[in-house]
Design an enzyme around this catalytic site. Structure first.
Site, PDB file in Angstrom:
ATOM      1  N   THR A 121     -22.694  25.903  91.753  1.00 36.05           N
ATOM      2  CA  THR A 121     -23.728  25.277  90.929  1.00 36.05           C
ATOM      3  C   THR A 121     -23.274  23.953  90.339  1.00 36.05           C
ATOM      4  OG1 THR A 121     -24.998  25.539  88.862  1.00 36.05           O
ATOM      5  CG2 THR A 121     -22.889  26.663  88.977  1.00 36.05           C
ATOM      6  N   TYR A 158     -22.249  30.507  82.430  1.00 38.42           N
ATOM      7  CA  TYR A 158     -22.715  30.533  83.819  1.00 38.42           C
ATOM      8  C   TYR A 158     -21.905  29.552  84.673  1.00 38.42           C
ATOM      9  CZ  TYR A 158     -25.628  29.415  87.857  1.00 38.42           C
ATOM     10  OH  TYR A 158     -26.067  29.165  89.134  1.00 38.42           O
TER      11      TYR A 158
END
Length: 331
Positions: free
Chosen positions: A119, A143
């Site tokens: 990501t 995250y």
């Protein structure tokens, strides 16, 4: 092509199901592993074999052996940034610890290739935009950190074992399969375009705009939106490269290299739907940077891949068509 199957973890989910389609369309044989907590069995193309299992189950290596798995595409995990801030241990369990077990199983089963769903959140708040792969990685939420830790694990494992890998750092994934075979189906999804087309089809009363005071052109957050089918095809191209160059591994941004603000995206939804969706202006969410746009020169240079769907209105149209199809199915 590989002499065996590709294992797709999380293949009943949004991006994973599109990767399954891209692999099958390219002639690969696929086994999907998904615990179906957030994924759907019906989203898995029937040409693939579905095994209901958690990726951290050590017996997954038996599945790898049974299906002669020669590559893993790993999509399973948790993906909601604000949730990661309030429940970080969930993200370190689902994204980092579970992936460590999966990598260990792949090594034990002799799987030579691993493609990881990373990501742009690994960059945190970048010093400059667009952001390149060599720029500092300073995640500002659990995250992003959970994904960066997995990248580090893969680097170390590849140095110690006969395994090469590709980490694709996604920017904002949106849209749906243009043939209507899959799309974003998660209830309560947090993706902006998904939320906006839900509002356009009457599933939501309005769209919340989180933050109007960012240092951007209109005060709202700017993101690089990539069509999910282009992203899926990038995974297939990455697998081809790993097979052709077994000694090389890669970390690559997956984006289009241009950004749109939240308000610009909502304007696009209004254009495509010929509606005026209600916008509710709210404060910033924890863990959201002002702007994330990819420098995508490396992926264009490295992979045999050219984006074919780089059009915001087209992305919205595909997402809207899928949302309408879900409504017809009663989902």
């Amino acid at each position: 092509m590989i002499d065996g199957k590709v294992m797709v973890t999380g293949g009943g989910g949004y991006i994973g199901s599109h990767a399954v389609l891209a692999l099958l369309d390219a002639g690969y044989r696929v086994v999907v592993v998904d615990n179906l907590v957030t994924g759907f069995a019906w989203a898995v193309d029937p040409r693939a074999t579905l095994v209901e299992m958690a990726v951290e189950d050590p017996s997954i290596r038996d599945v790898m052996a049974e299906h002669r798995v020669r590559a893993v595409m790993h999509f399973a995990g948790s993906v909601v940034v604000p949730e990661s801030v309030v429940d970080p241990l969930k993200y370190y369990r689902n994204n980092t610890a579970a992936t460590r077990t999966l990598i260990e199983s792949a090594v034990a089963a002799g799987v030579p290739h691993f493609i990881f769903s990373s990501t742009a959140a690994t960059y945190g708040t970048p010093d400059k935009v667009p952001v390149a792969e060599g720029d500092p990685t300073r995640p500002i939420n659990p995250y992003g950190m959970s994904k960066l830790m997995t990248e580090a694990m893969l680097r170390d494992v590849a140095a110690a074992h006969p395994l090469n890998y590709a980490c694709l750092r996604y920017f904002n994934v949106a849209g749906a399969d243009p043939q209507g075979r899959s799309g974003q189906s998660t209830v309560g999804a947090t993706h902006l375009i998904k939320i906006a087309v839900e509002a356009a089809t009457g599933k939501r009363a309005a769209v919340s705009v989180f933050g109007t005071d960012f240092p951007t052109r209109d005060g709202t957050g700017v993101r690089d939106y990539i069509h999910v089918s282009d992203l899926a095809e990038a995974h297939v191209a990455a697998l081809k490269l790993l097979v052709e160059r077994p000694g090389d591994s890669h970390i690559l941004n997956a984006g289009y290299g241009r950004g749109f603000s939240v308000l610009e995206v909502l304007d696009a939804v209004d254009r495509v739907t010929n509606l005026s969706i209600e916008r509710r202006l709210e404060g910033r969410r924890a863990g959201d940077p002002a702007e994330l746009v990819a420098d995508n020169s490396a992926i264009l240079r490295t992979l045999d891949w050219t984006p074919r769907r780089d059009d915001l209105d087209g992305i919205v149209r595909d997402a809207l068509a899928w949302e309408r199809a879900l409504a017809e199915r009663g989902r």
